[in-house]
Design a protein around this motif. Structure first.
Motif, PDB file in Angstrom:
ATOM      1  N   TYR A 233       0.834  -1.201   0.000  1.00 23.72           N
ATOM      2  CA  TYR A 233       0.000   0.000   0.000  1.00 23.72           C
ATOM      3  C   TYR A 233       0.871   1.254   0.000  1.00 23.72           C
ATOM      4  CZ  TYR A 233      -3.254   3.584   1.540  1.00 23.72           C
ATOM      5  OH  TYR A 233      -3.993   4.731   1.622  1.00 23.72           O
ATOM      6  N   PRO A 234       0.555   2.311  -0.791  1.00 30.92           N
ATOM      7  CA  PRO A 234      -0.620   2.427  -1.655  1.00 30.92           C
ATOM      8  C   PRO A 234      -0.334   2.146  -3.138  1.00 30.92           C
ATOM      9  CG  PRO A 234       0.344   4.580  -1.332  1.00 30.92           C
ATOM     10  CD  PRO A 234       1.222   3.607  -0.583  1.00 30.92           C
TER      11      PRO A 234
ATOM     12  N   THR B   8     -11.534   5.726   8.700  1.00 32.05           N
ATOM     13  CA  THR B   8     -10.755   5.361   7.520  1.00 32.05           C
ATOM     14  C   THR B   8     -11.202   6.237   6.351  1.00 32.05           C
ATOM     15  OG1 THR B   8     -12.256   3.710   6.562  1.00 32.05           O
ATOM     16  CG2 THR B   8     -10.869   3.000   8.390  1.00 32.05           C
ATOM     17  N   ASP B   9     -10.691   5.908   5.171  1.00 32.77           N
ATOM     18  CA  ASP B   9     -11.137   6.599   3.956  1.00 32.77           C
ATOM     19  C   ASP B   9     -12.438   6.047   3.418  1.00 32.77           C
ATOM     20  OD1 ASP B   9      -9.050   8.395   3.851  1.00 32.77           O
ATOM     21  OD2 ASP B   9      -7.785   7.102   2.609  1.00 32.77           O
TER      22      ASP B   9
ATOM     23  N   ASP C  21      -5.363   2.316   5.568  1.00 35.93           N
ATOM     24  CA  ASP C  21      -5.237   3.290   4.484  1.00 35.93           C
ATOM     25  C   ASP C  21      -4.603   4.596   4.964  1.00 35.93           C
ATOM     26  OD1 ASP C  21      -7.418   4.164   5.965  1.00 35.93           O
ATOM     27  OD2 ASP C  21      -8.881   3.834   4.370  1.00 35.93           O
ATOM     28  N   GLY C  22      -3.767   4.499   5.996  1.00 35.14           N
ATOM     29  CA  GLY C  22      -2.920   5.606   6.384  1.00 35.14           C
ATOM     30  C   GLY C  22      -3.545   6.680   7.236  1.00 35.14           C
ATOM     31  N   ASN C  23      -4.704   6.425   7.809  1.00 33.57           N
ATOM     32  CA  ASN C  23      -5.355   7.430   8.649  1.00 33.57           C
ATOM     33  C   ASN C  23      -4.976   7.258  10.109  1.00 33.57           C
ATOM     34  OD1 ASN C  23      -7.504   9.118   7.071  1.00 33.57           O
ATOM     35  ND2 ASN C  23      -7.638   7.039   6.235  1.00 33.57           N
TER      36      ASN C  23
ATOM     37  N   SER D  87      -8.352  14.194  13.010  1.00 33.71           N
ATOM     38  CA  SER D  87      -7.368  13.576  12.129  1.00 33.71           C
ATOM     39  C   SER D  87      -6.005  14.204  12.386  1.00 33.71           C
ATOM     40  CB  SER D  87      -7.759  13.789  10.659  1.00 33.71           C
ATOM     41  OG  SER D  87      -6.721  13.363   9.807  1.00 33.71           O
TER      42      SER D  87
ATOM     43  N   ASN E  12      -3.078  13.203  10.571  1.00 36.31           N
ATOM     44  CA  ASN E  12      -2.247  12.615   9.514  1.00 36.31           C
ATOM     45  C   ASN E  12      -1.125  13.521   9.044  1.00 36.31           C
ATOM     46  OD1 ASN E  12      -3.950  10.424   9.502  1.00 36.31           O
ATOM     47  ND2 ASN E  12      -5.098  11.073   7.691  1.00 36.31           N
TER      48      ASN E  12
ATOM     49  N   ASP F 247       1.674   8.293   3.692  1.00 35.81           N
ATOM     50  CA  ASP F 247       0.465   7.548   3.370  1.00 35.81           C
ATOM     51  C   ASP F 247       0.844   6.079   3.272  1.00 35.81           C
ATOM     52  OD1 ASP F 247      -2.029   6.728   2.627  1.00 35.81           O
ATOM     53  OD2 ASP F 247      -1.859   7.369   0.539  1.00 35.81           O
ATOM     54  N   ARG F 248       0.898   5.434   4.434  1.00 38.74           N
ATOM     55  CA  ARG F 248       1.333   4.045   4.522  1.00 38.74           C
ATOM     56  C   ARG F 248       0.427   3.296   5.491  1.00 38.74           C
ATOM     57  NH1 ARG F 248       3.746   4.946   0.658  1.00 38.74           N
ATOM     58  NH2 ARG F 248       5.980   4.977   0.233  1.00 38.74           N
TER      59      ARG F 248
END
Length: 838
Positions: free
Chosen positions: A46-47, A569-570, A602-604, A617, A619, A624-625
């Motif tokens: 990912y991603p 998450t996304d 998903d990196g959040n 958030s 982030n 973004d990992r």
């Protein structure tokens, strides 16, 4: 003090619930069944959906260099904790043509083992190579000292894609030394065959990339022991060579099974019109596709297995599968004329041999002396003694069969391997004996009972949640079914035990883990959940349990769950997959029930400071990992550490970050760590040390990440999945994915911290002691101390000023045994071991 966010998400699975990747129910108990998931690959890909092989190799090389540079002191050692009796996935097996006492087994992520005494002892012989995932092994029939190993498991599981190999290795001295011989970019080797009369003439079935396309797939031939290779059969860049067999009488006749397959983490297409059997009658120069009596080319044709009779080489068997998702068993075919014509000999009688994931199996074996005796290796194992007219299921072993080898001199002696380990039979397969001395268990997560550290727990690949209650290495037993993942023991009441199977199938025990009841009432079955769903106890109030789907749940002792967050998450993955867009890490505060951090696949990254009423958030400043772990400082809720999996296409890819302001700002503290996935982080506040478990060993930092060092000198080169710190006994435990569990006595560490200065100033005298012990101190200031037994319980506390540099402590009331003395003086702490004898 430990900060362990017992949450991650890393690896693959085995047998638990029948699923297609977007509709699995919550697994509720020990008897559910599924097939391996793509989770392990996704973590690392990912991603971009890509694992940078060069970056992986460079990171492993950096680890090996750091390990080699450590001074050899005879200490700094890890101790194997087991299990030895549980086993793990065997991918191939071989018996020396010279002696049945000499055997080799290969593992999915644990390297190669050899025995020279019939299995009484096993030795890892491939660790120096550093490639833990193995696909195939072959011994030259004419020279038992010549051994070939093909790296990269070829069974198309998630582990296969995440941990690929780098071709074939050759040994000319029975495995003492190895040389890499290629071919390059083949990633996974399905089978190696050696000419019975010429140890230099070899053929290899290369499957190529699992997640992607490449032209290096196909059948390779070498006439000089692998010094050079020629690709002699290639179909397409998405068609793997999965099996190859050779006529032992006329070695110019070969058969190859080709398998069209493509895969993404959320989707598989394991079938196609290019799947089929090819034959060469001129030593591999030319090949023809066989068809007479075999299934016609179809978009549904999946993995094919092959086996040839040594006693009558005109007889060949082939197993077919169908369905691009499941590869269901689709018949056993037989040829009696060297492949010119074929007849279906079995279908309905053993249609369920592969369960619902036939792409994980596909192997056949024929008795070397009886062409009518055939074994079909699948999720179950079946044997026919009359060429398929009748079938008997072979019992006495674990499920998920991958390997079988016959003795060269005694057809009744068989070596077999499956997801439960290695077995032998001395009566032609009627009864089986398991080797109970192989440290090859694949742990996802581990746990140590805080109040009784002789009780060790772990969730494993295809071997359930297991434990020992004696600290033994050979008495581990299953306590909760399926693949095992997070497990937790209440540190204040070890009768409360929680165990989990894949996709969040949680059980609760109130009798110390001897019996369980399902504990997911109140969790919405339609929630997206990770393959390794995080389940964490609050370190502030161990009655509070947190459960992470795509949103966060909380309960009292896993009874009656309540939602305390929105989607963190996304959202749902574009594919509609059930397994992605999920939480992977939860870190609750040590000081209250208000502060909680979460991380996702998903990196959040989110934080709440009011018990879940509001979420922010955090982030910004992070890559973004895939988030693998979060550790919150036990003394400061605003200080936390976060780790990531994954590779990028850059030379440097940070994997560890720190915040001191609740995530408003992040600092990369990866420094000299290899650019490789970090799977866990813990804080040892007693010594201001950080520990991380990675795909390349355990590392520690005593300067808050400014620099990192390898911990220990003897840990096998496999995947470090989980860490657990038991502070009272100053021991760090590690769960590996392929080589079982180890512990490390932290008193071995030479730390340049204030604590070490105190430790050096303290002498326990006498030691061993009987009625009293003197603490000889250099400083005359006040000393506080506690004495812990090995179960982590405080059995005595004291506080006094040294008199002439000595603190005298009575131990008349202590039973004979081993203890830990913990001291505090001038803001420094130290631990000393004490032995009480009488």
């Amino acid at each position: 003090m430990l900060l362990k966010p017992t949450l991650l998400a890393l690896l693959l699975g085995a047998t638990l619930i029948s699923c297609s990747e977007n509709t699995e129910p919550i697994a509720q108990g020990p008897d559910v069944e599924t097939y391996p998931n793509e989770w392990m690959y996704l973590q690392r890909a990912y991603p971009e959906n890509l694992i940078n092989a060069k970056a992986m190799d460079a990171a492993v090389e950096q680890y090996q260099e750091a390990l080699a540079s450590k001074a050899s002191t005879g200490t700094d050692l890890w101790t194997l904790k087991g299990p030895l009796n549980t086993g793990g996935r065997i991918t191939d097996a071989a018996i020396s043509p010279d002696s049945d006492d000499i055997m080799y087994i290969t593992t999915a992520v644990g390297g190669v083992f050899k025995t020279v005494d019939g299995g009484a002892n096993w030795t890892p012989i491939f660790d120096v190579v550093g490639k833990p995932s193995i696909g195939s092994i072959a011994i030259a029939p004419s020279d038992a000292s010549r051994v070939y190993v093909g790296t990269g498991e070829a069974n198309a599981s998630a582990t296969s894609g995440a941990f690929f190999g780098d071709g074939i290795y050759r040994s000319s001295d029975s495995g003492d030394n190895w040389e890499s011989i290629g071919p390059e970019n083949t990633d996974h080797i399905g089978r190696i065959v050696v000419d019975p009369a010429d140890p230099d003439r070899i053929f290899a079935a290369a499957t190529g990339k699992l997640y992607g396309y490449n032209s290096e797939r196909g059948i390779y031939r070498s006439l000089n022991a692998g010094d050079t290779w020629e690709k002699v059969l290639f179909v397409t860049d998405s068609t793997a060579a999965i099996d190859v067999v050779m006529n032992p009488v006329n070695t110019d006749i070969l058969y190859a099974a080709m398998w069209e397959r493509t895969r993404k983490p959320w989707q598989r297409d394991y079938a196609g019109v290019t799947s089929g059997i090819h034959r060469s009658t001129d030593g591999g120069d030319t090949w023809e596709l066989l068809s007479n009596g075999l299934p016609a080319p179809s978009t549904e044709t999946g993995r094919i297995g092959l086996s040839i009779s040594a006693s009558n080489p005109n007889i060949i068997y082939a197993s077919y599968t169908t369905n691009p998702i499941t590869n269901n068993f689709d018949g056993l075919y037989k040829s009696e004329d060297a492949g010119d014509t074929w007849t279906l000999v079995a279908l309905e009688d053993i249609s369920f041999v592969n369960a619902s994931f036939g792409w994980y199996f596909g192997n056949l074996r024929v008795s070397p002396t009886d062409p009518d005796q055939v074994y079909v290796l699948g999720q179950r194992l079946f044997r026919t003694d009359n060429s398929g007219a009748d079938w008997n299921e072979v019992f006495g072993m674990h499920v998920d069969h991958h390997a079988m080898a016959f003795s060269n001199s005694n057809p009744n002696f068989i070596l077999a391997g499956n997801d439960g380990g290695a077995y032998t039979s001395s009566d032609g397969g009627s009864t089986w004996n398991k080797f109970l001395n192989l440290p090859i268990t694949q742990f996802y997560n581990i746990e140590v009972d805080f109040t009784d550290p002789t009780r060790l727990y772990g969730g494993t690949q295809d071997n359930n949640t297991i434990r020992t209650i004696t600290d033994g290495d050979s008495d581990w037993a299953s306590i909760w079914g399926g693949d095992g993942f997070h497990c937790a023991v209440d540190p204040n009441n070890n009768l409360l035990v929680y165990a989990e199977s894949q996709f969040g199938g949680l059980g609760r025990s109130t009798d110390g883990g001897f019996s369980f009841v399902p504990a997911t009432t109140g969790i919405n079955p339609s929630d997206r959940r990770n393959w390794n769903t995080p389940v964490v106890l609050s370190p502030f109030d161990s009655n509070k349990v947190f459960y992470g789907a795509y949103r966060l749940y909380v309960s009292d002792n896993a009874v009656g769950w309540s939602i305390i967050s929105p989607d963190l998450t996304d959202g749902e993955h574009p594919s509609g997959s059930f397994s992605y867009g999920t939480l992977t890490a939860i870190a609750p505060s040590y000081n209250n029930l208000d502060v909680i951090y979460t991380g996702s696949d998903d990196g959040n990254v989110y934080i709440t400071t009011d018990g879940g009423a509001n979420w922010e958030s955090i982030n910004d400043g992070l890559p973004d990992r895939y988030v693998t772990a979060i550790a919150i400082d036990p003394d400061d809720d605003m200080t936390a550490y976060i780790t990531f999996s994954g590779f990028s296409l850059l030379d440097y890819d940070p994997h560890v970050f720190k915040t001191t302001d609740g995530g408003q700002n992040w600092t990369d503290i990866s420094s000299n760590l290899p650019s490789i996935p970090v799977n866990e982080i813990v804080i040892y506040n007693e010594a201001d040390v950080l520990f991380v478990g990675t795909d390349a060993g355990v590392w520690y930092s005593q300067n808050d990440g400014a620099s990192w060092e390898v911990l220990g000198t003897n840990l096998p080169p496999t995947i470090i999945r989980d860490l657990k710190l038991h502070v009272p006994t100053s021991r760090l435990f590690v769960g590996t994915f392929g080589r079982s569990m180890y512990s490390y006595d932290l008193d071995q560490l030479v730390l340049s911290t204030p604590d070490e200065a105190l430790k050096a100033q303290v002498i326990l005298y006498p030691n061993p002691a009987s009625s009293s012990v003197e603490l000889r101190m250099l400083s005359s200031t006040n000393v506080k101390g506690q004495i812990y037994d090995l179960n982590g319980r405080v059995v005595k506390s004291f506080e006094q000023l040294p008199q002439n540099g000595i603190v005298q402590v009575s131990i008349d009331d202590l039973q004979v045994g081993q203890y830990i003395v913990k001291l505090q003086q001038d803001g420094k702490t130290a631990s000393k071991q004490l032995l009480v004898q009488r």
